[in-house]
Design a protein around this motif. Structure first.
Motif, PDB file in Angstrom:
ATOM      1  N   LEU A   1      43.717  29.531  20.278  1.00 52.52           N
ATOM      2  CA  LEU A   1      43.552  28.530  20.863  1.00 52.52           C
ATOM      3  C   LEU A   1      44.508  28.057  21.768  1.00 52.52           C
ATOM      4  O   LEU A   1      44.337  27.097  23.036  1.00 52.52           O
ATOM      5  N   PHE A   2      45.644  28.037  22.172  1.00 57.20           N
ATOM      6  CA  PHE A   2      46.780  27.649  22.377  1.00 57.20           C
ATOM      7  C   PHE A   2      47.016  28.776  24.167  1.00 57.20           C
ATOM      8  O   PHE A   2      47.679  28.521  25.275  1.00 57.20           O
TER       9      PHE A   2
ATOM     10  N   LYS B   1      39.198  36.505  26.733  1.00 58.87           N
ATOM     11  CA  LYS B   1      40.451  35.856  26.745  1.00 58.87           C
ATOM     12  C   LYS B   1      41.288  36.700  26.125  1.00 58.87           C
ATOM     13  O   LYS B   1      42.656  36.206  26.587  1.00 58.87           O
TER      14      LYS B   1
ATOM     15  N   SER C   1      50.039  20.119  23.072  1.00 52.19           N
ATOM     16  CA  SER C   1      49.115  21.444  22.889  1.00 52.19           C
ATOM     17  C   SER C   1      47.416  21.477  22.910  1.00 52.19           C
ATOM     18  O   SER C   1      46.339  22.374  23.164  1.00 52.19           O
ATOM     19  N   LEU C   2      47.166  21.070  21.700  1.00 52.49           N
ATOM     20  CA  LEU C   2      45.607  20.205  21.192  1.00 52.49           C
ATOM     21  C   LEU C   2      45.155  19.429  22.733  1.00 52.49           C
ATOM     22  O   LEU C   2      44.364  19.302  23.331  1.00 52.49           O
TER      23      LEU C   2
ATOM     24  N   GLN D   1      47.997  30.193  26.936  1.00 56.96           N
ATOM     25  CA  GLN D   1      47.364  30.315  28.850  1.00 56.96           C
ATOM     26  C   GLN D   1      46.722  31.829  29.054  1.00 56.96           C
ATOM     27  O   GLN D   1      45.895  31.909  30.166  1.00 56.96           O
TER      28      GLN D   1
ATOM     29  N   LYS E   1      41.022  21.514  28.428  1.00 54.82           N
ATOM     30  CA  LYS E   1      40.184  22.877  28.914  1.00 54.82           C
ATOM     31  C   LYS E   1      38.717  22.931  28.451  1.00 54.82           C
ATOM     32  O   LYS E   1      38.043  23.568  29.132  1.00 54.82           O
TER      33      LYS E   1
ATOM     34  N   THR F   1      46.181  19.841  25.816  1.00 54.54           N
ATOM     35  CA  THR F   1      45.582  20.416  26.788  1.00 54.54           C
ATOM     36  C   THR F   1      44.818  21.476  26.424  1.00 54.54           C
ATOM     37  O   THR F   1      43.737  21.115  27.349  1.00 54.54           O
ATOM     38  N   LEU F   2      44.708  21.954  25.209  1.00 60.56           N
ATOM     39  CA  LEU F   2      43.005  22.190  24.588  1.00 60.56           C
ATOM     40  C   LEU F   2      41.731  21.321  24.807  1.00 60.56           C
ATOM     41  O   LEU F   2      41.200  22.461  25.228  1.00 60.56           O
ATOM     42  N   GLN F   3      42.024  20.312  24.716  1.00 59.99           N
ATOM     43  CA  GLN F   3      41.112  18.917  24.563  1.00 59.99           C
ATOM     44  C   GLN F   3      40.361  18.750  26.163  1.00 59.99           C
ATOM     45  O   GLN F   3      39.240  19.219  26.511  1.00 59.99           O
TER      46      GLN F   3
END
Length: 406
Positions: free
Chosen positions: A103-104, A137, A394-395, A106, A401, A397-399
């Motif tokens: 998930l997190f 990924k 972190s979430l 890079q 993406k 940043t994920l949001q």
């Protein structure tokens, strides 16, 4: 006369050799353990361990760095390597850990999964499904549990089933230069990239990185109960272990069994035989013994990179997590699956239940915050903000993406 001259020459040669040996030993003893820096935003709050008496030499960038293994095309492109060992009823827990890494992160990942044969198909089927959501990924390789044939039964029974497999990773994964090993009960709340980047901070003597077993000696296990040597004041915890495996394979280790230094593959069994009646935590105890005798070889990172119930169950004693939040959560003692530490279980359940591709703030963070409010009757629950402070970043940043990918 000739015999006299010959004896003088022999004595002089021996004296010169002895002086060189002594100077070499003094130089090695003076190489201190360099603690983490405080200036790069990766949560390295203070120096831990013996002070450096000699300024470490600059890292050879061609040997190891945040780009990983020397001579590996994978690592030269930035792929990070993560290893885990799963036996028994650890499938779901391991998948949840891997999910948090995916998930997190890079950079792309390569999972090295050591598991009992009956778990291989289940791992493959789950991970292949994930790859549709995270194209390119990560990749994964699944291995059987492997120990030296003549002593396999001994190693498999040491502490928990298969836990000592981690000791043999440098000998099995010979083409991998650098690796992050984690226990199955680990959850990443911050990109793995940031702990991987500690490889750049290793000085020229350091071969591995771990966090202390305890911050507070009054509740420490090793300083109160250990019947064997251990690292530093309170020992080290091996649930999160960053390894430069090329250096591990090359190093000759000081030990308390022989005056000769031993390579990794020659050290493990004699060490186990000497201390088998005195060790409680299996392979972690063996690692403590190794780094007790080779302290210059260990890099120490702060407690928020290996945050366990001991850091809050008797009152908060991880200052770095109070300031910046938890980066890596370690739910040892089975706390993800019982009611003893509901704050830890809430984080585990939130990540396990999160559907790939959904809004992570709504589906994960808000749901978790609601559950954490129910845990304030415990010491860990009273400081529940440490569980979400870094996770929230972190979430988000994920949001971003996910939004860009739609």
């Amino acid at each position: 006369m000739r015999r006299y001259l010959r004896a003088v020459l022999l004595c002089s040669a021996f004296a010169a050799f002895f002086i060189l040996y002594v100077f070499n030993e003094i130089a090695e003893a003076e190489e201190g353990v360099r603690g983490p820096s405080t200036r790069d935003g990766r949560g390295r709050g203070r120096a831990v361990g013996p002070p450096a008496l000699v300024r470490p030499e600059p890292l050879n960038r061609h040997e190891v760095g945040r780009r990983g293994p020397v001579g590996s095309s994978e690592n030269s492109s930035g792929r990070m390597h993560l290893a885990v060992v799963a036996c028994g009823e650890r499938l779901e827990e391991t998948l949840t850990m891997l999910k948090s890494a995916v998930l997190f992160s890079q950079k792309p990942l390569h999972f090295h999964i050591f598991a009992e044969d009956e778990l291989h198909n289940k791992f493959n089927s789950s991970l292949e499904t994930w790859k549709k959501a995270f194209h390119q990924k990560f990749r994964h390789t699944i291995y059987p549990i492997t120990f030296p044939a003549e002593t396999a039964a001994v190693w498999k029974k040491l502490f928990k089933p298969c836990a000592s497999q981690r000791l043999f990773l440098p000998l099995i994964l010979k083409d991998v230069d650098s690796l992050l090993y984690v226990d199955t009960d680990i959850l990443f709340l911050r990109p793995m990239d940031d702990i991987w980047a500690f490889l750049e901070d290793f000085n020229n003597t350091q071969i591995a990185g771990m966090a202390p077993e305890h911050e507070e000696p009054r509740i420490g296990w090793y300083n109160r109960f250990a019947r064997h040597p251990y690292y530093g004041k309170t020992g080290i915890n091996s649930g999160v272990m960053l390894m430069n495996m090329t250096r591990i394979r090359k190093k000759y280790f000081k030990n308390d069994m022989t005056a000769a230094r031993l390579k990794w593959e020659d050290l493990l069994l004699p060490l186990f035989k000497k201390y088998k009646l005195n060790i409680t935590w299996g392979d972690q105890d063996l690692l403590n013994i190794v780094f007790h005798h080779n302290p210059e070889s260990l890099f120490i990172f702060p407690c928020q990179w290996n945050y366990r119930p001991d850091h809050c169950m008797y009152g908060s004693n991880c200052k770095e997590a109070e300031d910046e939040g938890i980066f890596v959560l370690h739910g040892n003692r089975g706390v993800y699956h019982d009611e003893k530490q509901p704050a830890f279980r809430a984080v585990y359940e939130a990540i396990k239940s999160y559907p790939f591709g959904e809004d992570p703030i709504r589906s994960l963070l808000h749901a978790l915050e609601k559950e954490l409010q129910k845990t304030t009757n415990t010491y860990c629950g009273r400081i529940h903000q440490v569980f979400t402070q870094q996770l929230q970043k972190s979430l988000r940043t994920l949001q971003g993406k996910i939004s860009r990918g739609r």
